[in-house]
Design a protein around this motif. Structure first.
Motif, PDB file in Angstrom:
ATOM      1  N   UNK A  71      -2.133 -41.226  29.971  1.00  0.00           N
ATOM      2  CA  UNK A  71      -1.179 -40.199  30.367  1.00  0.00           C
ATOM      3  C   UNK A  71      -1.193 -39.038  29.371  1.00  0.00           C
ATOM      4  N   UNK A  72      -1.224 -39.375  28.103  1.00  0.00           N
ATOM      5  CA  UNK A  72      -1.261 -38.317  27.099  1.00  0.00           C
ATOM      6  C   UNK A  72      -2.594 -37.568  27.166  1.00  0.00           C
ATOM      7  N   UNK A  73      -3.650 -38.270  27.517  1.00  0.00           N
ATOM      8  CA  UNK A  73      -4.943 -37.593  27.647  1.00  0.00           C
ATOM      9  C   UNK A  73      -4.917 -36.593  28.799  1.00  0.00           C
ATOM     10  N   UNK A  74      -4.296 -36.970  29.918  1.00  0.00           N
ATOM     11  CA  UNK A  74      -4.188 -36.032  31.040  1.00  0.00           C
ATOM     12  C   UNK A  74      -3.341 -34.832  30.669  1.00  0.00           C
ATOM     13  N   UNK A  75      -2.237 -35.090  29.973  1.00  0.00           N
ATOM     14  CA  UNK A  75      -1.381 -33.985  29.539  1.00  0.00           C
ATOM     15  C   UNK A  75      -2.121 -33.084  28.558  1.00  0.00           C
ATOM     16  N   UNK A  76      -2.854 -33.685  27.634  1.00  0.00           N
ATOM     17  CA  UNK A  76      -3.624 -32.912  26.655  1.00  0.00           C
ATOM     18  C   UNK A  76      -4.685 -32.073  27.346  1.00  0.00           C
ATOM     19  N   UNK A  77      -5.350 -32.636  28.356  1.00  0.00           N
ATOM     20  CA  UNK A  77      -6.365 -31.894  29.108  1.00  0.00           C
ATOM     21  C   UNK A  77      -5.751 -30.696  29.824  1.00  0.00           C
TER      22      UNK A  77
END
Length: 267
Positions: free
Chosen positions: A219-225
């Motif tokens: 989830x944090x990776x998607x937000x970071x992207x």
């Protein structure tokens, strides 16, 4: 051509008298920045201390330059959070939000580059000498406050929520639900403000920083992207939001002053 050597055995360097060998119009970008930022600051300063034409009673339009309205000079209907400051001329109606927004913009990585080059000539452009003989970095007063950018980001997020609330309230006029051109402008401004705020480098670090394995935090990776994609456009968003803020304020001022009527679609 004469040459100079920096140390024994070092390869000699040409002694060039010219400050820069650039022949393009490298001065144009700093000049545009001076005109753009200088014009916007002048307009915003005049509006903030005008103390008038910030509220449209018929449609509940409140300009972001006066939100939240917290001095006892505020129109009661426009003071959504109370009026707990005295109405002295030197105190702006939005005394709560303006200092934090100014700090957020001043410490923004893009704006720092912009006004360092345009106003301080430090340096004015790539391959052009610095306008100052020495540079002490951002470790002393007043530039040490540049390190407060992350904290200013938190405040800017809260103020963006307030601006969003103002835009929502504007759909509910004394006559009930309504929708006009002013609503479109208010919502468009809020969308751009959110895009600029979350495209901030600090937001990108908060979302994805200190992670060693993105695979363990999908989830944090998607937000970071998502934030990273906006971050690429941070400079454009910085300028766009200056435009949307000025447009929103001018439109509400014009309707409030009776220069023209709001174009209504519903009610």
């Amino acid at each position: 051509m004469t040459t100079t050597a920096t140390r024994p055995g070092a390869r000699a360097r040409a002694a060039i008298a010219a400050k820069t060998l650039r022949t393009d119009r490298w001065w144009l970008a700093p000049l545009i920045t001076v005109v753009g930022l200088g014009g916007w600051v002048t307009y915003a300063t005049v509006r903030v201390f005008m103390h008038d034409f910030y509220w449209v009673e018929d449609y509940h339009y409140l300009t972001p330059f006066y939100s939240p309205c917290i001095t006892d000079r505020c129109i009661p209907e426009a003071a959504h959070f109370g009026t707990f400051l005295p109405g002295w001329w030197i105190i702006p109606e939005a005394a709560f939000s303006l200092p934090f927004l100014l700090l957020f913009r001043l410490t923004c990585y893009y704006y720092r580059k912009a006004y360092y080059r345009a106003f301080w000539l430090s340096p004015p452009a790539c391959a052009v000498p610095d306008g100052h003989k020495k540079y002490g970095g951002e470790t002393r007063f007043p530039l040490i406050f540049q390190n407060a950018h992350r904290y200013a980001f938190y405040a800017a997020g809260i103020i963006s929520i307030i601006n969003t609330w103002d835009a929502v309230l504007a759909f509910h006029s004394p006559q009930g639900f309504g929708f006009g051109l002013g609503n479109v402008i208010l919502v468009g401004n809020v969308v751009m403000l959110w895009a600029y705020t979350i495209s901030c480098h600090s937001c990108r670090h908060i979302v994805g920083g200190r992670l060693k394995h993105f695979s363990k935090h999908p989830m944090r990776y998607r937000a970071w992207t998502f934030v990273s994609k906006l971050n690429v456009r941070h400079m454009q968003l910085a300028w766009i939001t200056l435009g949307t803020l000025a447009l929103t304020d001018f439109y509400i001022m014009a309707v409030s002053a009776g220069w023209f009527s709001d174009l209504r679609f519903i009610n």
